[in-house]
Design a protein around this motif. Structure first.
Motif, PDB file in Angstrom:
ATOM      1  N   ASN A 117    -105.527 -26.982 -24.777  1.00  0.00           N
ATOM      2  CA  ASN A 117    -106.966 -26.798 -24.930  1.00  0.00           C
ATOM      3  C   ASN A 117    -107.484 -27.419 -26.229  1.00  0.00           C
ATOM      4  N   CYS A 118    -106.569 -27.909 -27.085  1.00  0.00           N
ATOM      5  CA  CYS A 118    -106.961 -28.641 -28.288  1.00  0.00           C
ATOM      6  C   CYS A 118    -107.000 -30.141 -28.035  1.00  0.00           C
ATOM      7  N   ASP A 119    -106.747 -30.548 -26.804  1.00  0.00           N
ATOM      8  CA  ASP A 119    -106.836 -31.941 -26.371  1.00  0.00           C
ATOM      9  C   ASP A 119    -108.099 -32.053 -25.518  1.00  0.00           C
ATOM     10  N   GLY A 120    -109.113 -32.709 -26.061  1.00  0.00           N
ATOM     11  CA  GLY A 120    -110.396 -32.760 -25.380  1.00  0.00           C
ATOM     12  C   GLY A 120    -110.421 -33.559 -24.098  1.00  0.00           C
ATOM     13  N   TYR A 121    -109.369 -34.342 -23.814  1.00  0.00           N
ATOM     14  CA  TYR A 121    -109.267 -35.071 -22.548  1.00  0.00           C
ATOM     15  C   TYR A 121    -108.708 -34.145 -21.467  1.00  0.00           C
ATOM     16  N   ALA A 122    -107.526 -33.569 -21.730  1.00  0.00           N
ATOM     17  CA  ALA A 122    -106.890 -32.696 -20.745  1.00  0.00           C
ATOM     18  C   ALA A 122    -107.709 -31.441 -20.487  1.00  0.00           C
ATOM     19  N   ALA A 123    -108.439 -30.968 -21.505  1.00  0.00           N
ATOM     20  CA  ALA A 123    -109.194 -29.726 -21.366  1.00  0.00           C
ATOM     21  C   ALA A 123    -110.602 -29.941 -20.838  1.00  0.00           C
ATOM     22  N   SER A 124    -110.947 -31.165 -20.484  1.00  0.00           N
ATOM     23  CA  SER A 124    -112.282 -31.448 -19.994  1.00  0.00           C
ATOM     24  C   SER A 124    -112.450 -30.978 -18.553  1.00  0.00           C
ATOM     25  N   MET A 125    -113.628 -30.476 -18.234  1.00  0.00           N
ATOM     26  CA  MET A 125    -113.904 -30.069 -16.856  1.00  0.00           C
ATOM     27  C   MET A 125    -114.029 -31.267 -15.923  1.00  0.00           C
ATOM     28  N   TRP A 126    -114.208 -32.469 -16.494  1.00  0.00           N
ATOM     29  CA  TRP A 126    -114.352 -33.677 -15.678  1.00  0.00           C
ATOM     30  C   TRP A 126    -113.002 -34.241 -15.240  1.00  0.00           C
ATOM     31  N   PRO A 177    -112.411 -37.085 -26.614  1.00  0.00           N
ATOM     32  CA  PRO A 177    -113.212 -38.290 -26.387  1.00  0.00           C
ATOM     33  C   PRO A 177    -114.398 -38.377 -27.333  1.00  0.00           C
ATOM     34  N   ARG A 178    -114.719 -39.607 -27.747  1.00  0.00           N
ATOM     35  CA  ARG A 178    -115.942 -39.847 -28.516  1.00  0.00           C
ATOM     36  C   ARG A 178    -117.122 -40.079 -27.565  1.00  0.00           C
ATOM     37  N   ASN A 179    -118.220 -40.515 -28.163  1.00  0.00           N
ATOM     38  CA  ASN A 179    -119.487 -40.612 -27.431  1.00  0.00           C
ATOM     39  C   ASN A 179    -119.419 -41.526 -26.219  1.00  0.00           C
ATOM     40  N   ALA A 180    -119.047 -42.793 -26.423  1.00  0.00           N
ATOM     41  CA  ALA A 180    -119.064 -43.755 -25.319  1.00  0.00           C
ATOM     42  C   ALA A 180    -118.060 -43.370 -24.236  1.00  0.00           C
ATOM     43  N   THR A 181    -116.911 -42.846 -24.646  1.00  0.00           N
ATOM     44  CA  THR A 181    -115.888 -42.448 -23.669  1.00  0.00           C
ATOM     45  C   THR A 181    -116.375 -41.294 -22.809  1.00  0.00           C
ATOM     46  N   MET A 182    -117.041 -40.319 -23.425  1.00  0.00           N
ATOM     47  CA  MET A 182    -117.587 -39.216 -22.635  1.00  0.00           C
ATOM     48  C   MET A 182    -118.656 -39.711 -21.677  1.00  0.00           C
ATOM     49  N   ARG A 183    -119.465 -40.656 -22.138  1.00  0.00           N
ATOM     50  CA  ARG A 183    -120.487 -41.220 -21.247  1.00  0.00           C
ATOM     51  C   ARG A 183    -119.832 -41.912 -20.049  1.00  0.00           C
ATOM     52  N   ALA A 184    -118.706 -42.588 -20.303  1.00  0.00           N
ATOM     53  CA  ALA A 184    -117.999 -43.283 -19.216  1.00  0.00           C
ATOM     54  C   ALA A 184    -117.467 -42.296 -18.191  1.00  0.00           C
ATOM     55  N   ILE A 185    -116.891 -41.201 -18.657  1.00  0.00           N
ATOM     56  CA  ILE A 185    -116.331 -40.205 -17.743  1.00  0.00           C
ATOM     57  C   ILE A 185    -117.435 -39.512 -16.959  1.00  0.00           C
ATOM     58  N   VAL A 186    -118.502 -39.124 -17.653  1.00  0.00           N
ATOM     59  CA  VAL A 186    -119.625 -38.456 -16.974  1.00  0.00           C
ATOM     60  C   VAL A 186    -120.250 -39.391 -15.942  1.00  0.00           C
ATOM     61  N   ARG A 187    -120.400 -40.661 -16.303  1.00  0.00           N
ATOM     62  CA  ARG A 187    -120.935 -41.622 -15.333  1.00  0.00           C
ATOM     63  C   ARG A 187    -119.986 -41.771 -14.150  1.00  0.00           C
ATOM     64  N   GLY A 188    -118.683 -41.783 -14.431  1.00  0.00           N
ATOM     65  CA  GLY A 188    -117.705 -41.937 -13.356  1.00  0.00           C
ATOM     66  C   GLY A 188    -117.754 -40.818 -12.340  1.00  0.00           C
ATOM     67  N   VAL A 189    -117.838 -39.567 -12.801  1.00  0.00           N
ATOM     68  CA  VAL A 189    -117.835 -38.451 -11.850  1.00  0.00           C
ATOM     69  C   VAL A 189    -119.165 -38.332 -11.115  1.00  0.00           C
ATOM     70  N   ASN A 190    -120.229 -38.865 -11.696  1.00  0.00           N
ATOM     71  CA  ASN A 190    -121.537 -38.774 -11.042  1.00  0.00           C
ATOM     72  C   ASN A 190    -121.892 -39.980 -10.192  1.00  0.00           C
ATOM     73  N   GLU A 191    -121.432 -41.163 -10.589  1.00  0.00           N
ATOM     74  CA  GLU A 191    -121.852 -42.387  -9.907  1.00  0.00           C
ATOM     75  C   GLU A 191    -120.699 -43.157  -9.265  1.00  0.00           C
ATOM     76  N   GLY A 192    -119.484 -42.962  -9.744  1.00  0.00           N
ATOM     77  CA  GLY A 192    -118.350 -43.722  -9.224  1.00  0.00           C
ATOM     78  C   GLY A 192    -118.066 -43.431  -7.763  1.00  0.00           C
TER      79      GLY A 192
END
Length: 645
Positions: free
Chosen positions: A336-345, A299-314
């Motif tokens: 683990n080379c896929d930053g979406y599947a390997a994300s803790m979120w 994920p790039r910047n805005a996408t990571m912000r969307a996911i982080v916002r989702g797990v915290n505020e959604g």
């Protein structure tokens, strides 16, 4: 507090996406789209943003994640993709008195996982009349007999009872009511007779065409059937004489069309993952970076912000659940080379076939949490039976594409059973209720291993196959886990050469931030944020060993990855294998080459990030089964507590 911590972790571990783009994009010529991220000098409403766009010759597509300082502008005079930035259009935006910055969006590839072209022999043409059939002990839908992943009786060479155990959940009166899953894909045939009564129009949107109607674009080869097939797995109606039945057949599905375009952008991904976070409970994604065994991307910047916002505020603060297909690159790739599947979120889901072995396309990695099902064993063309385009059905849906929506359906059942579950509760429930069952690695590479507190895991299957009956029963009595903290447990920043003939061993001894507000005593996710390069990146192997002796392969050999320039820059390799362990002590990072030819490389940096709770997570839960995972972990925690006190 958790939101601030999350943003800190995001900026720490994903900074390279902002400055460096991805390894995939840098390895090829950049592509620039006709979409621009425009940051204004002050917050403005949509009407004023429309005026700013119009006077500069653009169209305003709306704000980014509800931020009234950030908008997406579209320039129709430009093609969707070109090889050069449009300097005149960028300059025109930047000189506007209300605009602070304007950035033309780069395009990148995102691919559907497990997509199969139309096989007319496996289609059933249906009468569009919706036929209600009396509910019996099991679904009367014509394709239910082929849905071995729901009820495995040994059909198609399967192993009886190796399934998602959904009937045990249904028997508890749990069918997914009042839960919505968004299918982020190439569209959903929301007029399909098996889907139309479970379709949530309010939560749906088409980010490819920018309208509220995410219907798939027609192609002769039915390439855009992917999202419709995934939707049916989650919420196809029961006992209506049409196709089969969804895992959570009384739940709702939303269509988010965002995948059907030549190039993806950060803004399309971000808007998709942040769309209606209080109407949508679960986001299901069966796609990702190219599964070619050489791409390293996320994920790039805005996408990571969307996911982080989702797990915290959604979900009104409980957190959205993001379900991700782990990837179809097979043993020649590493998820683990896929930053979406390997994300803790996200919850990364792998697949098994109906006799218990892994599918040939399954990737392995330490970030996979659990598994569901894809193909049949004797006939690889016997996949998942589900809905298809234009009122039809198919039995050939497959890949980890098919696995992720099954997991989304199981999570929908858990959320009906307990609507107060947080996004972290779902992950804890997954670990504690998933079953080893008969899952095995067909090539004997990865065996079931017990971690330091008695939880069994497998490098392919995570903590096992999801058990719908088990997760629902546990969800009903679940007590929300204690608050999550993170600890930067230590770092090594001394550059060291990686020799060709032996490993280098790096150690970090930590008290896991004991005595501070970030103290972690019981682990959830562990990240090794690493910067390393090599003469051939694909020959690198990385292992992380916890103080309790659990050894995780956080990077395996990838035979197609010839990179000799980019390496990994602050890449957050993640493991779930140390779940519920105690983090205090010495962590060991082992770096080596797995190659027939001599290679060389340089280790530059390793930061150890620990995520978990200060208090025991299951202290308030009780169980009458002494052999359950919950009982085993509780006993380990109680023994540890008595020793440390």
């Amino acid at each position: 507090m958790e939101y601030c911590i999350s943003l800190f972790i995001f900026f720490l571990t994903f900074l390279n996406f902002n400055s460096d783009h991805s390894n995939e994009v840098r390895a090829t010529s950049e592509v620039f789209t006709n979409s621009f991220l425009v940051k204004l000098k002050q917050s403005v409403d949509k009407t004023l943003a429309d005026e700013v766009a119009k006077r500069n010759g653009f169209i305003n597509l709306g704000s980014i994640l509800g931020n009234q300082k950030e908008y997406q502008f579209l320039q129709k005079a430009l093609p969707h993709a070109r090889s050069k930035r449009s300097v005149p259009h960028t300059r025109r935006l930047k000189i506007d008195p209300l605009i602070h910055t304007a950035v033309q969006q780069t395009g990148f590839r995102r691919v559907k996982r497990g997509n199969r072209l139309l096989n007319t022999e496996n289609l059933l043409t249906l009468n569009n009349k919706f036929m209600k059939v009396q509910v019996g002990p099991e679904p009367s839908d014509p394709y239910f007999q082929y849905q071995w992943y729901l009820k495995n009786t040994g059909q198609n060479g399967g192993k009886p009872r190796l399934d998602l155990n959904v009937e045990a959940a249904w028997a508890q009166g749990i069918t997914g009511k009042n839960v919505t899953t968004a299918i982020m894909d190439d569209g959903v045939d929301y007029m399909h007779p098996d889907l139309k009564f479970n379709y949530n129009a309010r939560a749906s949107y088409d980010f490819s065409s920018n309208d509220p109607y995410p219907y798939p674009r027609y192609t002769d080869d039915w390439f855009n059937s992917h999202g419709t097939r995934c939707a049916g797995e989650v919420a196809a109606a029961r006992d209506n004489g049409v196709c089969g039945v969804g895992v959570a057949y009384d739940s709702k599905i939303a269509g988010i069309r965002m995948l059907d375009q030549p190039y993806m952008t950060d803004l399309i991904e971000a808007n998709s993952m942040g769309h209606e976070p209080d109407l949508i409970d679960i986001y299901s994604a069966s796609w990702g970076p190219t599964d070619d065994g050489k791409t390293v991307d996320g994920p790039r910047n805005a996408t990571m912000r969307a996911i982080v916002r989702g797990v915290n505020e959604g979900r009104r603060g409980l957190g959205n659940i993001y379900v991700w297909a782990s990837g179809d690159g097979g043993e020649e790739d590493d998820c683990n080379c896929d930053g979406y599947a390997a994300s803790m979120w996200t919850v990364s889901i792998n697949s098994a076939i109906n006799d218990g072995q892994n599918a040939h396309y399954d990737e392995s990695c330490s970030s996979t949490l659990a598994s569901t099902f894809s193909n049949g064993a004797k006939d690889p063309n016997t996949g998942v039976a589900t809905t298809d385009l234009y009122g039809k059905c198919t039995t050939t849906h497959s890949g980890t594409s098919a696995a992720a929506p099954e997991a989304a359906g199981v999570f929908a059942l858990a959320l009906e059973a307990n609507p107060q579950l947080t996004w972290r509760d779902i992950q804890h429930l997954t670990v504690l209720s998933s079953k080893r069952n008969s899952l095995f690695d067909a090539k004997g590479r990865f065996h079931w291993t017990m971690n330091g507190v008695g939880l069994e895991f497998n490098h392919l299957f995570g903590y096992g196959v999801l058990d719908a009956g088990g997760i629902v029963a546990l969800a009903k009595k679940w007590e929300t886990v204690p608050p999550r903290y993170h600890c930067e447990a230590g770092s090594i920043g001394v550059t060291q050469e990686i020799p060709s003939d032996r490993s280098i061993l790096l150690k970090i001894k930590t008290d896991a931030c004991s005595g501070t507000e970030y103290s972690v005593n019981y682990l959830e996710h562990v990240q090794a944020v690493i910067t390393v390069n090599a003469s051939r990146r694909g020959d690198l192997e990385l292992f992380l060993t916890s103080p309790m002796g659990t050894r995780s392969m956080i990077l395996s050999r990838r035979i197609h990855d010839d990179d000799n320039r980019d390496g990994f820059t602050k890449w957050p390799f993640m493991t779930t294998h140390t779940w519920a362990e105690y983090p205090q002590g010495t962590w060991l990072l082992e770096i080596s080459f797995n190659s027939q030819k001599p290679q060389h490389g340089w280790f530059k940096e390793w930061t150890l990030m620990l995520h978990g709770t200060r208090e025991p997570p299951y202290e308030k839960l009780s169980t009458t089964d002494p052999h359950s995972k919950l009982a085993i972990v509780k006993k380990a925690h109680e023994e540890h507590s008595s020793l440390t006190n």
